[in-house]
Design an enzyme around this catalytic site. Structure first.
Site, PDB file in Angstrom:
ATOM      1  N   TYR A 137     -17.790 -42.973  10.410  1.00 39.68           N
ATOM      2  CA  TYR A 137     -18.285 -41.595  10.449  1.00 39.68           C
ATOM      3  C   TYR A 137     -17.136 -40.625  10.739  1.00 39.68           C
ATOM      4  CZ  TYR A 137     -20.489 -37.386  12.303  1.00 39.68           C
ATOM      5  OH  TYR A 137     -20.836 -36.076  12.550  1.00 39.68           O
ATOM      6  N   SER A 152     -16.340 -33.023  13.128  1.00 39.21           N
ATOM      7  CA  SER A 152     -16.932 -33.649  14.308  1.00 39.21           C
ATOM      8  C   SER A 152     -15.877 -33.919  15.364  1.00 39.21           C
ATOM      9  CB  SER A 152     -17.595 -34.974  13.903  1.00 39.21           C
ATOM     10  OG  SER A 152     -17.949 -35.735  15.034  1.00 39.21           O
TER      11      SER A 152
END
Length: 352
Positions: free
Chosen positions: A167, A142
């Site tokens: 995350y 990501s």
């Protein structure tokens, strides 16, 4: 080749299935179909690929009724025995791991789900690749891994040791885990740092979906950081086309890699990292204006402070990916937002 794609009830996985089947690959998809967001959308994506909701059974492969090369298994990454059994039975050539617990803000209130799905789940995928060797492991990282970095555009050659959300931490951990397995067990691994993916069949927790839904329902939208945000919005077709080109191109060990001056994007092991973005950051307010234009109405805006874990700007340097795949993202937000809103109005039977 026989390709395993995890997360095929999800946004990116759903689109990738259709593209790889077109290329003649055999695809086995898995997904836990969890309730992080509306499971009806997930079941409808599966239906679009010929997987009927009523036919789905936990751990059992279901043959698509419309795509002869596609089978689906309801299975979570956390199911160690189930994952290993699937690897043993199918003997995949390529694995594309897109399944994960997504979302920066959700990680503030449900941290344990990120460890279960993104750390333990990814370890199970790596163990499958270790014991039943594959030619190429591609996995989703990501843009969130850039964290506190401010040097633009974000480059895979930059250090990314200052994440600002759990995350992001889990995705950075995936990159480190993949490197370890590439080194120890010679698993060719490609990590992809996705930059704000959007388009038809997109996730309901993403800005485009949230804004469109609120505006069509005459509700205000929440605009964080008082609109002073920039995002490298990347259209779904550009994402899956890039992955498609990567599938047959596993990395090899770099002969020029040096421990005296280590490049984070390559290695002495068969390992590489790519940004996968549009490389054209857009102001959030310009993004909103394009949505308003397509819907023919102005949004009521709640201007709010930036949320913990968010970053004010993202911008991908994609030259390495372009050089490797000979593909440069081409969709503008004008095209992408138009396509999304046309899908949204059709799917939800909305007339504006």
């Amino acid at each position: 080749m026989k390709v395993m794609i995890t997360g095929t009830a999800g946004f990116i996985g759903f689109h990738l299935v259709k593209l790889l089947i077109q290329d003649g690959h055999e695809v086995v998809g898995i997904d836990s179909i969890n309730d992080y967001y509306d499971i009806n959308l997930k079941y409808d994506r599966l239906k679009e690929t010929g997987i009927d909701k009523e036919a789905i059974q936990e751990g059992t492969a279901v043959q698509s009724t419309t795509l002869s090369g596609y089978r689906f298994v309801k299975l979570g990454l956390e199911d160690k025995e189930g994952i290993l059994e699937l690897f043993k039975k199918e003997r995949f050539d390529v694995v594309v791991n897109l399944a994960a617990q997504a979302g920066v803000r959700y990680s503030l209130i449900n941290p344990h789900t990120y460890i279960d799905a993104n750390i333990t789940g990814f370890l199970n995928i790596l163990e499958g690749c270790r014991h039943y060797p594959v030619k190429h492991l591609i996995y989703a990282s990501s843009s969130s891994v850039y964290g506190a970095n401010t040097k633009m555009p974000f480059s895979v050659n930059h250090n990314v040791d200052h994440p600002v959300s759990l995350y992001a931490t889990s995705k950075k951990a995936n990159e480190l885990m993949a490197h370890t397995y590439a080194n120890l067990f010679n698993i060719p691994s490609t990590g992809l740092r996705f930059f704000t993916v959007y388009g038809p069949w997109g996730r309901p927790d993403m800005a485009l979906f949230l804004f469109t839904k609120a505006i069509t329902e005459n509700k205000p939208i929440d605009v964080f950081n008082h609109g002073e945000m920039m995002r490298d919005f990347t259209y779904i077709d550009d994402i899956v086309e890039s992955i498609r080109r990567l599938v047959p191109k596993p990395p090899v060990a770099s002969t020029s890699w040096s421990g005296d001056n280590p490049d984070p994007a390559t290695s002495f092991a068969p390992y590489q990292i790519f940004n996968i973005g549009n490389s054209n950051p857009v102001k959030l307010m310009d993004f909103v204006k394009e949505i308003e234009k397509n819907l023919g109405r102005e949004a009521e805006k709640n201007m709010m402070d930036i949320q913990p874990g968010d970053v004010p700007k993202t911008w991908a340097d994609v030259e390495a990916l372009f050089d490797y795949t000979d593909y440069r993202p081409k969709y503008t937000i004008k095209e992408g937002i138009k396509n999304f809103i046309e899908w949204y109005k059709d799917y939800y039977k909305v007339s504006v």
